[in-house]
Design an enzyme around this catalytic site. Structure first.
Site, PDB file in Angstrom:
ATOM      1  N   CYS A   2       0.794  -1.197  -0.004  1.00 14.33           N
ATOM      2  CA  CYS A   2       0.002   0.015  -0.090  1.00 14.33           C
ATOM      3  C   CYS A   2       0.902   1.135  -0.001  1.00 14.33           C
ATOM      4  CB  CYS A   2      -0.853   0.279   1.084  1.00 14.33           C
ATOM      5  SG  CYS A   2      -1.959  -1.214   1.566  1.00 14.33           S
ATOM      6  N   ARG A  27       3.146   0.373  -5.471  1.00 20.85           N
ATOM      7  CA  ARG A  27       3.038  -0.412  -4.145  1.00 20.85           C
ATOM      8  C   ARG A  27       1.657  -1.352  -3.839  1.00 20.85           C
ATOM      9  NH1 ARG A  27       6.837   2.071  -0.750  1.00 20.85           N
ATOM     10  NH2 ARG A  27       5.745   1.097   0.893  1.00 20.85           N
ATOM     11  N   GLY A 100       0.563  -1.240   6.455  1.00 20.45           N
ATOM     12  CA  GLY A 100       1.257  -2.172   7.072  1.00 20.45           C
ATOM     13  C   GLY A 100       0.149  -2.978   7.734  1.00 20.45           C
TER      14      GLY A 100
END
Ligand code: M6R
Length: 606
Positions: A2, A27, A100
Site C-alpha cells: 500500500c 506499491r 502495514g
C-alpha cells in the site's frame, strides 16, 4: 504494501494527492481512495481497481479542500471491495490511511465493538480510525491523541490521519513501514516514498521507527518513542522525480528489458574508480575485512544472490551463504563464520530484507546494501551501499535491476578475489574485460524477441513448465520460472538439472515444456545427459545457450541462441531470453504485464 499520501497547504489537495498516488501505484493497485476536509466537513471517494477508476470517479464528483489524504491498496486483511478500500473513517469525525498490518487489530476491534463502535470494513486498518475518534472525543490535542493511539497498536504501520477537529493538521506515525515528510513554502506533504513527492519538494524528512509527527502547512514537529521532540535531518532527495513514460514501448517491462545495456554499463561504471579500475566501490580495507558473507534477499533479488554466491566462492574463495530474507531473523542463525551481510533489494524497501539486515546488524555484522533506489530505507540504514544504476524500474517483474545486481556481485567477486589473491591480477583483468562486453552482448540479445515469439505462442497453452540449470545456471532457472509464473500465471518451477532424477522427473509427461539453460563449460555435458533423460520421457525441450553449448543438443525441440560470452557470465546474457519468454507468453495470454494480479512492486508487509 500500500502507499499513503497526505497534503496540507495553500493549494487544492485533490490533484496533488492523486499525483503522488500515481507515483506510488507500484506499491499496490487493488483499489484507491482519497479524502479531504473543508469548511463543510469531510469528503471521501474510493474505488475498486487501479487508480484510473478513482480518477474517473472524482472527475464526476471532485474532492474539495486544501487538506487531504490518499491511499493505494494491496489487500492484506479483507477482500478487494470498496468498503475495504482506504481512507477509512469513523463517523464524520476522522479519516485515516494506513500501510502495514495492525497485528493486534482483532483484540482492539472486539474492545471497540463492545464500546458500541460499528465497523464498516473487514480490514485491520479501520481500528485506527475508531481509536482516533475515541481520543478526539476526549478533547485531547493532536500530540496526545497520537500518543494514545500508538500506545494501543502493535505491528507495522505508517499512517496519516485527518480530523474535523483539527482541519489544518495531519497526524502521522511510522513503525517498520516507510514514511517521508516533504516540506516547502506554505505546504507539507507526506508519503510512503520520497520519490512520490519529489516533484513537489526535494526537502524531505524520513521518519524513524516509532516516530510520530504533527504536520501543518507551516512545518512539522516530530516526536520520538520517548515522546521527546526529535530533530530529524532534512535531506535532499537525490533521485529523479520524473513520472516516467513508456517511451513508445507497449509496457514498462518491455522498455526495461531494452534498457539493460545502459543499466549494465552504468552499473559497471559505478563499480569502477575514476581510472576505470574495478574496485566494487570499496577501498582495500573494506575488501580485506570481508571474511565470510551472508547474502539476504527476496524473490528475484534472492536468485541474484544465489548466482553471486557461486561467483564469490569461485573467484574469491570466501564462504557465502544465501538466506531468504523472510526466514533469516526468525531462524536465529549462527553468524560466527561471517563478517558481512549483503542485502540485495531493488526497491530498498522490502520489509523482509530490511528486517533481516537489522537483525544482521544486531549480530555485529557489517551491512552492505545492493540497492537500486538510493533514497530507500535499506540504502539509508546499510553501512555501505553498492548501488545498481538501473534507473527506476516500474514494471512489477524485475528485469534490469536483476542484471544490474548480477553486475555488482560479479564486480565484487572479482575485486575480492584479486585483493585476497584467490585469482591473479591478470585473471581479474581478463574477467573485467569480459564483463565490459556485457552491454554489447545483452544489446544483441534483444534480437531474440523474434525467435522467441513462436515459442511463447505455443507456451501460452501450457499449464505447467519446468526450468532447469546446473551450477551458476540453476538460480537462473529459478528466476526464469518466477518470471513466467508471475507474468503469465502458468505454473513454473526451477530445478537443478541433476536433481530431476531425485523426484521432479515424475512430473514428466508428453509435451511438458522444459526450458533449460546450458553454458559452454565443463558442466555442459552433464546438463546434456540430464536433458536426454527428460527428452526420453516426452519432455518438450527448449534450450537456451551459446551456439557452442547448443551444438551438443541437437535433440532439443527449440533452441534459443544467446551471444557467445565468458561462461561465468552466462547468467547475465541468459537472463534476457528468460525475461523475453515470460514477457511474450504473458503478452500472448493477454495478462496485465506491468501490474500482474496479486503482486506489488515493493513488498512492505511481512
Ligand atoms: O525490491 P526487492 O528487490 O527487495 O524485491 C524483492 C521481490 O519482491 C522482487 O524481486 C519480486 O520477486 C519481483 N516481482 C520479481 O520479478
Amino acid at each position: 504494501m500500500c502507499g499513503i499520501v497526505g497534503y496540507v497547504g495553500s493549494e487544492k489537495c485533490q490533484d496533488i494527492v492523486i499525483g503522488a498516488l500515481e507515483r506510488l501505484e507500484y506499491r499496490g493497485y487493488d483499489s484507491a481512495g482519497i479524502a479531504s476536509i473543508d469548511e463543510e466537513g469531510l469528503h471521501l471517494c474510493r474505488a475498486v481497481g487501479k487508480l484510473a477508476e478513482l480518477k474517473a470517479k472524482i472527475k464526476k464528483m471532485p474532492i474539495p479542500g486544501n487538506t487531504g489524504i490518499g491511499h493505494i491498496r494491496w489487500a492484506t486483511h479483507g477482500g478487494v471491495t470498496e468498503h475495504n478500500a482506504h481512507p477509512h473513517y469513523a463517523t464524520d469525525e476522522v479519516v485515516i490511511v494506513h500501510n502495514g498490518i495492525i497485528e493486534n487489530y482483532a483484540e482492539l476491534k472486539a474492545d471497540l465493538i463492545e464500546k458500541g463502535v460499528v465497523f464498516t470494513s473487514d480490514t485491520d486498518s479501520e481500528v485506527l480510525a475508531h481509536l482516533f475518534s475515541h481520543f478526539i472525543k476526549k478533547g485531547l490535542p493532536p500530540v496526545a491523541i497520537l500518543q494514545e493511539v500508538i500506545s494501543k497498536i502493535e505491528g507495522a504501520y505508517a499512517f496519516t490521519a485527518l480530523s474535523k477537529s483539527y482541519p489544518d493538521t495531519l497526524m502521522a506515525a511510522r513503525n517498520a513501514s516507510p514514511l517521508a515528510i516533504g516540506l516547502s513554502d506554505n505546504m507539507a506533504v507526506v508519503a510512503s516514498d520520497a520519490l512520490a513527492i519529489a516533484h513537489l519538494t526535494r526537502h524531505v524528512i524520513y521518519l524513524k521507527d516509532n516516530d510520530y509527527a504533527i504536520i501543518t502547512s507551516k512545518g512539522c514537529t516530530i516526536y520520538d518513542s520517548n515522546n521527546e521532540i526529535a530533530n530529524r535531518e532534512i535531506v535532499q532527495v537525490k533521485a529523479s522525480p520524473v513520472l516516467l513514460d513508456k517511451a513508445g514501448f507497449r509496457h514498462y517491462m518491455e522498455k526495461e528489458i531494452h534498457e539493460q545495456p545502459d543499466a549494465i554499463s552504468h552499473t559497471i561504471s559505478a563499480m569502477s574508480d575514476t581510472t576505470g579500475r574495478l574496485t566494487a566501490g570499496l577501498d582495500i580495507s573494506s575488501l580485506s575485512s570481508i571474511k565470510g558473507i551472508v547474502l539476504l534477499a527476496a524473490g528475484t533479488s534472492f536468485y541474484a544472490a544465489q548466482i553471486g554466491r557461486y561467483w564469490i566462492e569461485k573467484l574469491a574463495g570466501i564462504p557465502v551463504v544465501c538466506e531468504i530474507a523472510s526466514e533469516y531473523h526468525y531462524r536465529q542463525p549462527v553468524a560466527s563464520c561471517q563478517s558481512t551481510a549483503i542485502v540485495i533489494s531493488q526497491s530498498g524497501e522490502s520489509i523482509d530484507s530490511l528486517l533481516a539486515m537489522r537483525y544482521a546488524k544486531k549480530l555485529g555484522l557489517d551491512t552492505f546494501g545492493i540497492v537500486n533506489v538510493v533514497d530507500s530505507t535499506i540504502a539509508r540504514e546499510a553501512d555501505k551501499i553498492l548501488p545498481t544504476r538501473a534507473g527506476p524500474e516500474i514494471g512489477v517483474a524485475s528485469t534490469k535491476a536483476f542484471t544490474a545486481q548480477l553486475v555488482v556481485l560479479f564486480c565484487l567477486a572479482i575485486a575480492l578475489g584479486k585483493q585476497n589473491g584467490h585469482i591473479s591480477a591478470s585473471r581479474a583483468d581478463e574477467l573485467h574485460h569480459q564483463l565490459l562486453k556485457m552491454p554489447g552482448a545483452v544489446g544483441k540479445s534483444m534480437e531474440l524477441f523474434d525467435s522467441i515469439r513462436p515459442i511463447a505462442h505455443k507456451l501460452k497453452n501450457a499449464s505447467s513448465c519446468l526450468f532447469l540449470g546446473r551450477d551458476i545456471l540453476y538460480p537462473l532457472a529459478c528466476e526464469g520460472a518466477l518470471k513466467l509464473k508471475e507474468l503469465s500465471y502458468i505454473h513454473a518451477e526451477g530445478f537443478a538439472s541433476g536433481e530431476m532424477k531425485h523426484g521432479p522427473i515424475a512430473l514428466l509427461q508428453d509435451g511438458l515444456p522444459i526450458v533449460s539453460f546450458v553454458s559452454d563449460d565443463d558442466m555442459a555435458r552433464k546438463a546434456v545427459s540430464n536433458l536426454k533423460e527428460a527428452d526420453a520421457r516426452g519432455g518438450h525441450i527448449i534450450v537456451v545457450g551459446t551456439q557452442s553449448a547448443l551444438n551438443l543438443l541437437d535433440f532439443a525441440a527449440e533452441k534459443i541462441t544467446i551471444p557467445e560470452c565468458e561462461p561465468l557470465l552466462t547468467p547475465i546474457v541468459g537472463a534476457i531470453p528468460a525475461q523475453i519468454l515470460a514477457y511474450l507468453t504473458a503478452f500472448e495470454k493477454g495478462t496485465d504485464i506491468d501490474q500482474p494480479r496479486n503482486l506489488a512492486k515493493s513488498v512492505t508487509v511481512e
